[in-house]
Scaffold this motif. Structure first.
Motif, PDB file in Angstrom:
ATOM      1  N   ALA A  27       2.159   1.827   4.223  1.00 30.19           N
ATOM      2  CA  ALA A  27       1.100   2.815   4.494  1.00 30.19           C
ATOM      3  C   ALA A  27      -0.280   2.356   4.024  1.00 30.19           C
ATOM      4  O   ALA A  27      -1.077   3.151   3.546  1.00 30.19           O
ATOM      5  N   GLN A  28      -0.557   1.063   4.164  1.00 33.88           N
ATOM      6  CA  GLN A  28      -1.861   0.497   3.847  1.00 33.88           C
ATOM      7  C   GLN A  28      -2.463  -0.071   5.128  1.00 33.88           C
ATOM      8  O   GLN A  28      -1.741  -0.557   5.996  1.00 33.88           O
ATOM      9  N   VAL A  29      -3.783  -0.018   5.232  1.00 33.37           N
ATOM     10  CA  VAL A  29      -4.487  -0.573   6.391  1.00 33.37           C
ATOM     11  C   VAL A  29      -5.293  -1.784   5.925  1.00 33.37           C
ATOM     12  O   VAL A  29      -6.114  -1.660   5.015  1.00 33.37           O
ATOM     13  N   PRO A  30      -5.068  -2.967   6.507  1.00 33.78           N
ATOM     14  CA  PRO A  30      -5.894  -4.113   6.154  1.00 33.78           C
ATOM     15  C   PRO A  30      -7.278  -3.971   6.773  1.00 33.78           C
ATOM     16  O   PRO A  30      -7.446  -3.338   7.818  1.00 33.78           O
ATOM     17  N   GLY A  31      -8.269  -4.538   6.117  1.00 35.20           N
ATOM     18  CA  GLY A  31      -9.622  -4.465   6.635  1.00 35.20           C
ATOM     19  C   GLY A  31     -10.534  -5.467   5.977  1.00 35.20           C
ATOM     20  O   GLY A  31     -10.105  -6.253   5.124  1.00 35.20           O
ATOM     21  N   ASN A  32     -11.792  -5.439   6.363  1.00 30.22           N
ATOM     22  CA  ASN A  32     -12.809  -6.331   5.808  1.00 30.22           C
ATOM     23  C   ASN A  32     -14.082  -5.545   5.559  1.00 30.22           C
ATOM     24  O   ASN A  32     -14.438  -4.667   6.344  1.00 30.22           O
ATOM     25  N   ILE A  33     -14.762  -5.887   4.470  1.00 27.87           N
ATOM     26  CA  ILE A  33     -16.105  -5.382   4.210  1.00 27.87           C
ATOM     27  C   ILE A  33     -17.021  -6.594   4.311  1.00 27.87           C
ATOM     28  O   ILE A  33     -16.793  -7.601   3.645  1.00 27.87           O
ATOM     29  N   ALA A  48      -3.453   7.077   4.984  1.00 28.53           N
ATOM     30  CA  ALA A  48      -3.665   8.526   5.030  1.00 28.53           C
ATOM     31  C   ALA A  48      -5.091   8.888   4.639  1.00 28.53           C
ATOM     32  O   ALA A  48      -5.708   9.769   5.245  1.00 28.53           O
ATOM     33  N   GLU A  49      -5.629   8.192   3.652  1.00 29.89           N
ATOM     34  CA  GLU A  49      -6.995   8.454   3.192  1.00 29.89           C
ATOM     35  C   GLU A  49      -8.018   8.082   4.268  1.00 29.89           C
ATOM     36  O   GLU A  49      -8.953   8.846   4.542  1.00 29.89           O
ATOM     37  N   LEU A  50      -7.824   6.939   4.904  1.00 29.31           N
ATOM     38  CA  LEU A  50      -8.738   6.502   5.963  1.00 29.31           C
ATOM     39  C   LEU A  50      -8.636   7.427   7.175  1.00 29.31           C
ATOM     40  O   LEU A  50      -9.655   7.824   7.747  1.00 29.31           O
ATOM     41  N   LEU A  51      -7.427   7.791   7.553  1.00 26.77           N
ATOM     42  CA  LEU A  51      -7.230   8.693   8.689  1.00 26.77           C
ATOM     43  C   LEU A  51      -7.886  10.046   8.428  1.00 26.77           C
ATOM     44  O   LEU A  51      -8.499  10.627   9.318  1.00 26.77           O
ATOM     45  N   SER A  52      -7.802  10.516   7.202  1.00 29.37           N
ATOM     46  CA  SER A  52      -8.444  11.781   6.830  1.00 29.37           C
ATOM     47  C   SER A  52      -9.956  11.697   7.018  1.00 29.37           C
ATOM     48  O   SER A  52     -10.576  12.611   7.562  1.00 29.37           O
ATOM     49  N   GLN A  53     -10.561  10.601   6.587  1.00 30.46           N
ATOM     50  CA  GLN A  53     -12.008  10.423   6.739  1.00 30.46           C
ATOM     51  C   GLN A  53     -12.397  10.354   8.216  1.00 30.46           C
ATOM     52  O   GLN A  53     -13.407  10.926   8.626  1.00 30.46           O
ATOM     53  N   LEU A  54     -11.602   9.671   9.024  1.00 32.07           N
ATOM     54  CA  LEU A  54     -11.883   9.575  10.459  1.00 32.07           C
ATOM     55  C   LEU A  54     -11.762  10.940  11.127  1.00 32.07           C
ATOM     56  O   LEU A  54     -12.586  11.307  11.958  1.00 32.07           O
ATOM     57  N   ASN A  55     -10.734  11.701  10.763  1.00 32.79           N
ATOM     58  CA  ASN A  55     -10.532  13.028  11.357  1.00 32.79           C
ATOM     59  C   ASN A  55     -11.643  14.002  10.977  1.00 32.79           C
ATOM     60  O   ASN A  55     -11.941  14.922  11.731  1.00 32.79           O
ATOM     61  N   GLN A  56     -12.249  13.807   9.812  1.00 33.73           N
ATOM     62  CA  GLN A  56     -13.361  14.657   9.386  1.00 33.73           C
ATOM     63  C   GLN A  56     -14.678  14.242  10.049  1.00 33.73           C
ATOM     64  O   GLN A  56     -15.689  14.902   9.875  1.00 33.73           O
ATOM     65  N   GLY A  57     -14.654  13.137  10.784  1.00 34.97           N
ATOM     66  CA  GLY A  57     -15.845  12.691  11.498  1.00 34.97           C
ATOM     67  C   GLY A  57     -16.767  11.804  10.688  1.00 34.97           C
ATOM     68  O   GLY A  57     -17.875  11.509  11.118  1.00 34.97           O
ATOM     69  N   LEU A  86      -3.056   3.223  12.571  1.00 30.42           N
ATOM     70  CA  LEU A  86      -4.195   2.352  12.291  1.00 30.42           C
ATOM     71  C   LEU A  86      -3.695   0.935  12.040  1.00 30.42           C
ATOM     72  O   LEU A  86      -2.747   0.729  11.290  1.00 30.42           O
ATOM     73  N   MET A  87      -4.349  -0.032  12.649  1.00 28.25           N
ATOM     74  CA  MET A  87      -3.945  -1.424  12.488  1.00 28.25           C
ATOM     75  C   MET A  87      -4.919  -2.212  11.609  1.00 28.25           C
ATOM     76  O   MET A  87      -4.504  -3.059  10.833  1.00 28.25           O
ATOM     77  N   HIS A  88      -6.231  -1.933  11.747  1.00 29.48           N
ATOM     78  CA  HIS A  88      -7.242  -2.713  11.039  1.00 29.48           C
ATOM     79  C   HIS A  88      -8.554  -1.949  11.070  1.00 29.48           C
ATOM     80  O   HIS A  88      -8.819  -1.187  11.987  1.00 29.48           O
ATOM     81  N   VAL A  89      -9.377  -2.167  10.049  1.00 30.33           N
ATOM     82  CA  VAL A  89     -10.696  -1.531  10.019  1.00 30.33           C
ATOM     83  C   VAL A  89     -11.730  -2.542   9.535  1.00 30.33           C
ATOM     84  O   VAL A  89     -11.451  -3.354   8.651  1.00 30.33           O
ATOM     85  N   ASP A  90     -12.887  -2.531  10.173  1.00 32.61           N
ATOM     86  CA  ASP A  90     -14.017  -3.355   9.756  1.00 32.61           C
ATOM     87  C   ASP A  90     -15.111  -2.433   9.246  1.00 32.61           C
ATOM     88  O   ASP A  90     -15.526  -1.506   9.948  1.00 32.61           O
ATOM     89  N   LEU A  91     -15.568  -2.683   8.030  1.00 32.98           N
ATOM     90  CA  LEU A  91     -16.623  -1.895   7.404  1.00 32.98           C
ATOM     91  C   LEU A  91     -17.827  -2.801   7.176  1.00 32.98           C
ATOM     92  O   LEU A  91     -17.695  -3.889   6.621  1.00 32.98           O
ATOM     93  N   MET A  92     -19.006  -2.363   7.607  1.00 33.43           N
ATOM     94  CA  MET A  92     -20.225  -3.148   7.449  1.00 33.43           C
ATOM     95  C   MET A  92     -21.094  -2.526   6.365  1.00 33.43           C
ATOM     96  O   MET A  92     -21.373  -1.329   6.399  1.00 33.43           O
ATOM     97  N   ARG A  93     -21.500  -3.350   5.399  1.00 36.26           N
ATOM     98  CA  ARG A  93     -22.374  -2.867   4.326  1.00 36.26           C
ATOM     99  C   ARG A  93     -23.728  -2.458   4.887  1.00 36.26           C
ATOM    100  O   ARG A  93     -24.247  -3.122   5.786  1.00 36.26           O
TER     101      ARG A  93
END
Length: 129
Positions: A27-33, A48-57, A86-93
């Protein structure tokens, strides 16, 4: 800036397809910052935490990366074939004090009165910059 969500992340030491598959099984999503003239940091985030943030917009996230705080925007989210996991997430600073241009998707909701009267809705503009 829009409403900011908060999320916790941990550095990811393991790399590659098999390691990412094991993360997803737990239940972890790999990603990059990345970005803002700093090195790219591979991370893992609770699904679950990332999905919650996405669902809240939330699209702007304050990431707690093992004690340091990074302000990021969600640049890309990859889902499985059926759009359930969720498979992967990219976060940009980003710097909250700087102006930023982003592309925003236009979604039409409801039914246009003209379409109810027999007309055809021609939706040409898909995104705004």
């Amino acid at each position: 800036m829009s409403v900011m969500g908060k999320i916790a992340a941990k550095r990811r030491e393991e790399h590659g397809t098999r390691a990412c598959m094991k993360l997803r099984e737990h239940a972890q999503v790999p990603g990059n910052i990345y970005g803002h003239k700093q090195e790219t940091v591979p991370v893992k985030i609770a699904a679950a935490e990332l999905l919650s943030q996405l669902n809240q917009g939330h699209r702007v996230l304050e990431v707690d990366l093992e004690g340091t705080r990074e302000t990021t925007i969600i640049k890309e989210v990859q889902w499985d074939t059926f759009g359930k996991h969720l498979m992967h997430v990219d976060l940009m600073r980003v710097d909250p004090e700087e102006k930023l241009e982003v592309e925003v998707r236009v979604e039409l909701k409801g039914t246009a009165p003209g379409a109810l009267g027999g007309g055809i809705l021609d939706h040409e503009m898909r995104t705004l910059l």
